[in-house]
Motif scaffolding. Structure first.
Motif, short mmCIF file in Angstrom:
data_model
loop_
_atom_site.label_atom_id
_atom_site.label_comp_id
_atom_site.label_asym_id
_atom_site.label_seq_id
_atom_site.Cartn_x
_atom_site.Cartn_y
_atom_site.Cartn_z
N ASN A 86 -113.05 -24.40 -57.48
CA ASN A 86 -113.95 -24.82 -57.42
C ASN A 86 -114.52 -24.48 -56.46
O ASN A 86 -115.63 -23.40 -55.79
CB ASN A 86 -113.03 -26.22 -57.18
CG ASN A 86 -113.85 -27.53 -56.22
OD1 ASN A 86 -115.66 -27.38 -56.87
ND2 ASN A 86 -113.46 -28.70 -56.26
N ALA A 87 -113.94 -24.85 -54.71
CA ALA A 87 -114.96 -24.17 -53.88
C ALA A 87 -114.35 -23.15 -53.44
O ALA A 87 -113.36 -22.53 -53.28
CB ALA A 87 -115.13 -24.98 -52.31
N MET A 88 -115.47 -21.65 -52.91
CA MET A 88 -115.25 -21.10 -52.19
C MET A 88 -115.51 -21.08 -51.14
O MET A 88 -116.80 -20.92 -50.69
CB MET A 88 -115.28 -19.53 -52.80
CG MET A 88 -114.94 -19.32 -54.19
SD MET A 88 -115.62 -18.22 -54.93
CE MET A 88 -113.60 -16.79 -54.39
N GLY A 89 -115.00 -20.61 -49.96
CA GLY A 89 -115.75 -20.60 -48.16
C GLY A 89 -115.47 -19.39 -47.66
O GLY A 89 -114.28 -18.62 -47.68
N VAL A 113 -119.35 -22.16 -47.59
CA VAL A 113 -118.81 -22.77 -48.30
C VAL A 113 -119.45 -22.94 -49.43
O VAL A 113 -120.26 -23.86 -48.96
CB VAL A 113 -118.16 -23.97 -47.88
CG1 VAL A 113 -118.47 -24.90 -47.92
CG2 VAL A 113 -116.91 -24.46 -49.67
N ILE A 114 -118.96 -22.80 -50.30
CA ILE A 114 -120.25 -22.60 -51.62
C ILE A 114 -119.00 -23.58 -52.26
O ILE A 114 -118.02 -23.06 -53.06
CB ILE A 114 -120.30 -21.73 -52.23
CG1 ILE A 114 -121.94 -21.63 -53.01
CG2 ILE A 114 -119.83 -20.29 -52.38
CD1 ILE A 114 -122.73 -20.78 -53.37
N THR A 115 -119.40 -24.39 -53.07
CA THR A 115 -119.29 -25.38 -54.69
C THR A 115 -119.07 -24.78 -55.76
O THR A 115 -119.97 -24.02 -55.94
CB THR A 115 -119.36 -27.35 -54.84
OG1 THR A 115 -120.92 -27.20 -54.73
CG2 THR A 115 -119.12 -27.61 -52.99
N SER A 116 -118.79 -25.29 -57.00
CA SER A 116 -118.48 -24.68 -58.09
C SER A 116 -120.09 -25.27 -58.96
O SER A 116 -120.72 -26.10 -57.84
CB SER A 116 -117.56 -24.45 -59.04
OG SER A 116 -117.24 -26.26 -59.49
N GLY A 117 -120.42 -25.10 -59.88
CA GLY A 117 -121.50 -25.49 -61.07
C GLY A 117 -122.44 -24.71 -60.36
O GLY A 117 -122.51 -23.59 -59.89
N SER A 118 -123.62 -25.35 -61.56
CA SER A 118 -124.93 -24.51 -61.36
C SER A 118 -125.48 -24.25 -59.58
O SER A 118 -126.28 -25.19 -59.68
CB SER A 118 -126.20 -24.98 -61.97
OG SER A 118 -127.39 -24.63 -62.32
N GLY A 119 -126.22 -23.25 -59.67
CA GLY A 119 -126.13 -22.72 -57.86
C GLY A 119 -125.21 -22.76 -56.99
O GLY A 119 -125.40 -22.76 -56.29
N SER A 148 -123.64 -25.74 -54.23
CA SER A 148 -123.86 -26.61 -53.04
C SER A 148 -123.48 -25.15 -51.67
O SER A 148 -122.12 -25.02 -51.84
CB SER A 148 -123.54 -27.94 -53.17
OG SER A 148 -122.28 -27.94 -53.22
N THR A 149 -124.20 -25.68 -50.64
CA THR A 149 -123.30 -24.74 -49.38
C THR A 149 -123.84 -25.77 -48.31
O THR A 149 -123.92 -26.37 -48.30
CB THR A 149 -124.23 -23.23 -49.30
OG1 THR A 149 -125.61 -23.95 -48.43
CG2 THR A 149 -124.27 -22.30 -50.60
N LYS A 150 -122.41 -25.52 -47.25
CA LYS A 150 -122.45 -26.30 -46.33
C LYS A 150 -122.26 -24.37 -44.74
O LYS A 150 -121.48 -23.91 -45.29
CB LYS A 150 -121.48 -27.25 -46.20
CG LYS A 150 -121.21 -27.10 -45.32
CD LYS A 150 -119.35 -28.43 -45.26
CE LYS A 150 -119.82 -29.30 -43.83
NZ LYS A 150 -118.31 -30.41 -43.96
N GLY A 201 -129.34 -19.67 -41.24
CA GLY A 201 -130.53 -18.62 -40.61
C GLY A 201 -130.33 -17.54 -40.51
O GLY A 201 -130.87 -16.83 -41.10
N ARG A 202 -129.09 -17.15 -40.15
CA ARG A 202 -128.60 -15.57 -40.09
C ARG A 202 -127.80 -15.25 -41.07
O ARG A 202 -127.28 -14.22 -41.80
CB ARG A 202 -127.39 -15.41 -38.98
CG ARG A 202 -128.53 -16.21 -37.05
CD ARG A 202 -128.34 -15.77 -36.37
NE ARG A 202 -126.86 -16.48 -35.80
CZ ARG A 202 -125.61 -15.27 -35.97
NH1 ARG A 202 -125.58 -14.25 -36.10
NH2 ARG A 202 -124.10 -16.33 -35.86
N ILE A 203 -126.68 -16.05 -41.26
CA ILE A 203 -125.49 -15.99 -42.34
C ILE A 203 -125.61 -16.96 -44.45
O ILE A 203 -125.89 -17.77 -44.35
CB ILE A 203 -124.40 -15.86 -41.98
CG1 ILE A 203 -123.55 -15.25 -41.14
CG2 ILE A 203 -123.35 -16.07 -42.81
CD1 ILE A 203 -122.81 -15.53 -40.14
N THR A 204 -125.74 -15.73 -45.68
CA THR A 204 -125.90 -16.76 -46.00
C THR A 204 -124.79 -16.48 -47.39
O THR A 204 -124.10 -14.93 -47.43
CB THR A 204 -127.15 -16.16 -46.89
OG1 THR A 204 -127.92 -15.72 -46.24
CG2 THR A 204 -127.40 -16.50 -48.66
#
Length: 121
Positions: free
Chosen positions: A31-34, A49-55, A57-59, A66-69
Motif C-alpha cells: 500500500n503506502a511507502m514512505g 509518504v506515497i500511497t498506491s494506485g495510479s499516480g 497521492s503524496t504527503k 518544495g525541496r524533496i520529492t
C-alpha cells in the motif's frame, strides 16, 4: 519481507541526494511507502509518504516541501526520495517504511535499516 535502503552520504548544503529503498520477500502487494528520519536526540519524524494506485497521492512534512520529492516504481517495489537544496538540518538517519500485504495474507509495516544523510554547512 526486507527493505533495503541506500543512497545516503555526505553532501554540502545546497546539494542533492537520491535515496532508494527496495522491498523484497513474500510480498503480495504494497500500500503506502514512505520515508522517515531521525536526527540525533530527536524523535523519528515523517518526511514523505506515497500511497498506491495510479499516480499515488503524496504527503510531505512542511519542512521539506518544495525541496524533496517522493516517487515509486511499482514493478520494482521501490520507493525513491529525491532531495534537493539540502540544509544542515536535514542531517539524520533516513528510514523507509512499507505497508505490506504478504503472500500468506498478513498485513504489517516493515522498516528498512536506515541510511545516514549528513549535510555540511
Amino acid at each position: 519481507v526486507q527493505l533495503q535502503a541506500s543512497g545516503g552520504g555526505l553532501v554540502q548544503a545546497g546539494g542533492s541526494l537520491r535515496l532508494s529503498c527496495v522491498a523484497s520477500g513474500s510480498i503480495f502487494s504494497i500500500n503506502a511507502m514512505g520515508w522517515y528520519r531521525q536526527a540525533p536526540g530527536k524523535e523519528r519524524e515523517l518526511v514523505a509518504v506515497i500511497t498506491s494506485g495510479s499516480g499515488g497521492s503524496t504527503k510531505y512534512a512542511d519542512s521539506v516541501k518544495g525541496r524533496i520529492t517522493i516517487s515509486r516504481d511499482y514493478g520494482k517495489n521501490t520507493v525513491y526520495l529525491q532531495m534537493n537544496s539540502l540544509k544542515p538540518e536535514d542531517t539524520a538517519v533516513y528510514y523507509c517504511k512499507a505497508e505490506v500485504l504478504t503472500t500468506d495474507w498478513r498485513r504489517g509495516d516493515y522498516w528498512g535499516q536506515g541510511t545516514l544523510v549528513t549535510v555540511s554547512s
